[in-house]
Write an enzyme that holds these catalytic residues in place. Structure first.
Site, mmCIF file in Angstrom:
data_model
loop_
_atom_site.group_PDB
_atom_site.id
_atom_site.type_symbol
_atom_site.label_atom_id
_atom_site.label_comp_id
_atom_site.label_asym_id
_atom_site.label_seq_id
_atom_site.Cartn_x
_atom_site.Cartn_y
_atom_site.Cartn_z
ATOM 1 N N LYS A 244 49.867 40.513 52.383
ATOM 2 C CA LYS A 244 49.472 41.135 51.110
ATOM 3 C C LYS A 244 48.365 42.158 51.365
ATOM 4 O O LYS A 244 47.300 41.805 51.882
ATOM 5 C CB LYS A 244 48.992 40.052 50.128
ATOM 6 C CG LYS A 244 48.375 40.604 48.830
ATOM 7 C CD LYS A 244 48.024 39.484 47.851
ATOM 8 C CE LYS A 244 47.197 39.999 46.675
ATOM 9 N NZ LYS A 244 46.803 38.928 45.733
ATOM 10 N N ASP A 249 41.396 44.114 44.107
ATOM 11 C CA ASP A 249 42.068 43.515 42.952
ATOM 12 C C ASP A 249 41.094 43.353 41.788
ATOM 13 O O ASP A 249 40.305 42.415 41.743
ATOM 14 C CB ASP A 249 42.650 42.147 43.365
ATOM 15 C CG ASP A 249 43.469 41.505 42.254
ATOM 16 O OD1 ASP A 249 43.729 42.187 41.234
ATOM 17 O OD2 ASP A 249 43.858 40.328 42.403
ATOM 18 N N LYS A 256 39.721 41.011 35.669
ATOM 19 C CA LYS A 256 38.972 39.827 36.088
ATOM 20 C C LYS A 256 37.557 39.925 35.558
ATOM 21 O O LYS A 256 36.989 41.021 35.533
ATOM 22 C CB LYS A 256 38.880 39.789 37.622
ATOM 23 C CG LYS A 256 40.141 39.398 38.340
ATOM 24 C CD LYS A 256 39.903 39.397 39.841
ATOM 25 C CE LYS A 256 41.175 39.166 40.618
ATOM 26 N NZ LYS A 256 41.738 37.827 40.449
ATOM 27 N N ASP A 327 47.202 40.550 36.732
ATOM 28 C CA ASP A 327 46.422 40.011 37.848
ATOM 29 C C ASP A 327 47.310 39.229 38.830
ATOM 30 O O ASP A 327 46.879 38.903 39.934
ATOM 31 C CB ASP A 327 45.306 39.108 37.295
ATOM 32 C CG ASP A 327 44.187 38.883 38.298
ATOM 33 O OD1 ASP A 327 44.201 39.553 39.355
ATOM 34 O OD2 ASP A 327 43.311 38.045 38.023
ATOM 35 N N ARG A 331 52.270 38.975 44.109
ATOM 36 C CA ARG A 331 53.693 38.614 44.177
ATOM 37 C C ARG A 331 54.591 39.814 43.867
ATOM 38 O O ARG A 331 55.713 39.883 44.349
ATOM 39 C CB ARG A 331 53.967 37.423 43.236
ATOM 40 C CG ARG A 331 53.720 37.698 41.791
ATOM 41 C CD ARG A 331 53.611 36.417 40.964
ATOM 42 N NE ARG A 331 52.308 35.764 41.144
ATOM 43 C CZ ARG A 331 51.964 34.617 40.562
ATOM 44 N NH1 ARG A 331 52.821 33.992 39.795
ATOM 45 N NH2 ARG A 331 50.769 34.100 40.760
HETATM 46 N N1 BES Z 1 43.878 37.973 44.461
HETATM 47 C C1 BES Z 1 44.020 36.976 43.479
HETATM 48 C C2 BES Z 1 43.907 35.558 44.014
HETATM 49 C C3 BES Z 1 42.571 35.148 44.608
HETATM 50 C C4 BES Z 1 41.691 34.415 43.846
HETATM 51 C C5 BES Z 1 42.262 35.440 45.910
HETATM 52 C C6 BES Z 1 40.493 34.012 44.393
HETATM 53 C C7 BES Z 1 41.045 35.036 46.459
HETATM 54 C C8 BES Z 1 40.171 34.316 45.696
HETATM 55 C C9 BES Z 1 45.383 37.091 42.805
HETATM 56 O O1 BES Z 1 45.925 38.367 42.738
HETATM 57 C C10 BES Z 1 45.247 36.605 41.399
HETATM 58 O O2 BES Z 1 44.502 37.193 40.688
HETATM 59 N N2 BES Z 1 45.953 35.550 41.059
HETATM 60 C C11 BES Z 1 45.883 34.985 39.768
HETATM 61 C C12 BES Z 1 47.279 34.619 39.348
HETATM 62 C C13 BES Z 1 47.405 34.225 37.917
HETATM 63 C C14 BES Z 1 47.139 35.406 37.020
HETATM 64 C C15 BES Z 1 48.795 33.677 37.685
HETATM 65 C C16 BES Z 1 45.003 33.747 39.813
HETATM 66 O O3 BES Z 1 45.077 33.003 40.778
HETATM 67 O O4 BES Z 1 44.202 33.560 38.906
HETATM 68 ZN ZN ZN Z 2 45.265 39.672 44.242
HETATM 69 ZN ZN ZN Z 3 45.252 39.418 41.033
#
Ligand code: BES
Ligand code: ZN
Ligand code: ZN
Length: 479
Positions: A244, A249, A256, A327, A331
């Site tokens: 990835k 992000d 966020k 967010d 995927r």
């Molecule tokens: N990059 C984040 C996941 C992440 C969180 C990496 C904390 C490192 C530390 C990812 O893109 C994300 O934001 N995922 C969301 C998914 C949700 C919206 C279904 C998450 O985990 O909150």
């Molecule tokens: Zn991410």
């Molecule tokens: Zn994200």
């Protein structure tokens, strides 16, 4: 700067020494005076594990380790951590060069050097007056450890440090194009092929997931293909690595909150860094294994044209996705890379991503969450490698029942599953873009340290590199 390491066959009287003593084995007592030996024994009684003997003109460190009788890999980890303590002690004493004196097995000696090399990593690029570690050179004096093995260890540690550098680099100086260029440089240095697709090519291919996430960005996306195909490869079908490459992000329109969630999101390309750095190590070591790495890369930001919750996106595979949270962008871009991987008819695809907070919340930074459908033999081999390097795996269910959580009213699938099993529904989402043996590794927990963790350091850890290198080396040597 990388710490230099080499095998030596003698040591001089003025050389600083580190002696690794396992389970109270005999050590070279002729190095010490009677008084010093008395001091050492008193320290051992006090259970001091790192004894410093300040001799005229040099320092000798005596490092004591008690082995874990059940599990060899636990002892190796203890030794790496000891190597990191030695590193701190050496730097505290302003030591520039140190000789490891080891009567131990090759594995133990290498683990000690590994902890020392990785512990000595620093990211000082942006410091006006850097507090640079003094330690720059390590000598290994150990009859059971060959020069070749030391060189390979140095290469893997260098690769880990390269991955850390990429993760630590802020987005302002490392956008998707910059990341692709960094891989290009690695390919030139190590000898593997790098092809970069630009935005026009990505549009041409209709990589809808990657393009959707990129809509809110003023920087173009990239899709990087790295390939190492030596003539003597042991595998007919390639191993494909996918990483990835979200260079930052923000969450996009599903923004966020800051400070808690966004501050470290420059590290959202740690999967990409891990697979790129692994390619570097594999090619440098000339491992006879055919490996390909794919990195879709972009930042994820809110902007006038950003993709929105409610959008329906047609992915590269042709599948339609209802976006309900921007967010969940990892995927979206990985799906296109996984679809792209199908053309290689891979033996195995291993995908690394900082994919979900759910994985990080479940097990913290102590291991890697994984799931997938490769056969048990391969899973055992993966586990063995993960334990060897102490980047342990926790396998989560990969049950198709979770798919119902991804059902959409208007498209083929939604991009989020809901309240339960966030790491699992993310993995199940990705499974829909695969037609080969596949393993997903969620490194959201261990990729970035918020406090110092021995030789893994603070900030970018380079997790995944040592694991992949161990696995691919084992593969390369299998008949
Ligand atoms: N990059 C984040 C996941 C992440 C969180 C990496 C904390 C490192 C530390 C990812 O893109 C994300 O934001 N995922 C969301 C998914 C949700 C919206 C279904 C998450 O985990 O909150
Ligand atoms: Zn991410
Ligand atoms: Zn994200």
């Amino acid at each position: 700067m990388n710490t230099a390491i080499r095998k030596v066959t003698t040591s001089g009287k003025a050389d600083h020494l580190a002696i690794l003593v396992i389970d109270n084995a005999k050590y070279e007592s002729s190095l010490f005076s009677k008084q010093e030996l008395e001091f050492i024994n008193a320290e051992i009684k006090k259970k001091n594990k790192l004894i410093t003997i300040n001799q005229y003109g040099r320092i000798v460190f005596l490092q004591l380790i008690d082995t874990d009788k059940d599990k060899k890999y636990k002892t190796l980890e203890k030794i790496r951590r000891a190597g990191d303590s030695l590193c701190s002690a050496a730097n505290k004493n302003g030591i520039k060069e140190i000789t490891i004196l080891s009567d131990n097995s090759k594995e133990n000696t290498l683990a000690y050097a590994e902890g020392l090399l990785l512990g000595n990593y620093q990211f000082l690029k942006y410091k006006s007056s850097p507090d640079t570690n003094s330690l720059a050179k390590v000598n290994v004096l150990s009859k059971d450890t060959d020069a070749e093995a030391i060189k390979d260890l140095a290469t893997v540690c260098e690769a880990v440090c390269k991955a850390r550098d990429l993760v630590n680099e802020p987005v302002a100086s490392l956008n998707a194009t910059g990341l692709a260029k960094a891989f290009s440089t690695m390919g030139k240095d190590a000898g593997f092929k790098v092809t970069i697709f630009d935005k026009a090519k990505i549009k041409n291919l209709k990589m809808g997931g990657l393009l959707a996430v990129n809509l809110g960005s003023i920087d173009p996306p990239t899709f990087t293909i790295m390939e190492y195909k030596p003539k003597n490869a042991v595998n007919k079908k390639p191993i494909v690595l996918v990483g990835k490459g979200v260079v930052y992000d923000t969450g996009g329109l599903s923004l966020k909150p800051t400070p808690q969630s966004m501050d470290y999101m420059k590290s959202d390309m740690a999967g990409a860094a891990a697979v790129g750095a692994t390619m570097y190590a594999v090619a440098k070591q000339k491992l006879p294994v055919h490996v390909i790495a794919l990195v879709p890369a972009t930042d994820n930001r809110p902007d006038g044209n950003a993709y929105t919750p409610g959008d329906v996106i047609t992915m590269y595979s042709g599948m339609t996705i209802e976006v309900l949270n921007t967010d969940a962008e990892g995927r979206m871009i990985l799906a296109d890379a996984l679809h792209y991987a199908k053309q290689y008819k891979p033996e195995l695809v291993m995908e690394f991503s900082t994919l979900t907070g759910a994985a990080a919340n479940a097990i913290g930074h102590y291991g890697i969450v994984c799931m997938g459908d490769c056969d048990e033999k391969v899973k055992n081999s993966l586990n063995e490698s993960a334990n060897n390097v102490y980047e342990r795996l926790v396998e989560f269910p990969y049950w198709e029942e979770y798919d119902e959580l991804l059902r959409s009213d208007i498209a083929d699938m939604k991009n989020i599953g809901g309240a339960i099993g966030g790491a699992i529904t993310a993995g199940r989402f990705l499974s829909k873009f695969t037609d080969y043996p596949y393993m997903h590794f969620d490194i959201a927990g261990p990729s970035f340290g918020k406090s110092n963790d021995s030789y893994r350091g603070k900030n970018g850890t380079g997790v995944g590199v040592r694991f992949l290198c161990d696995f691919l080396k084992k593969k390369a040597s299998a008949k």
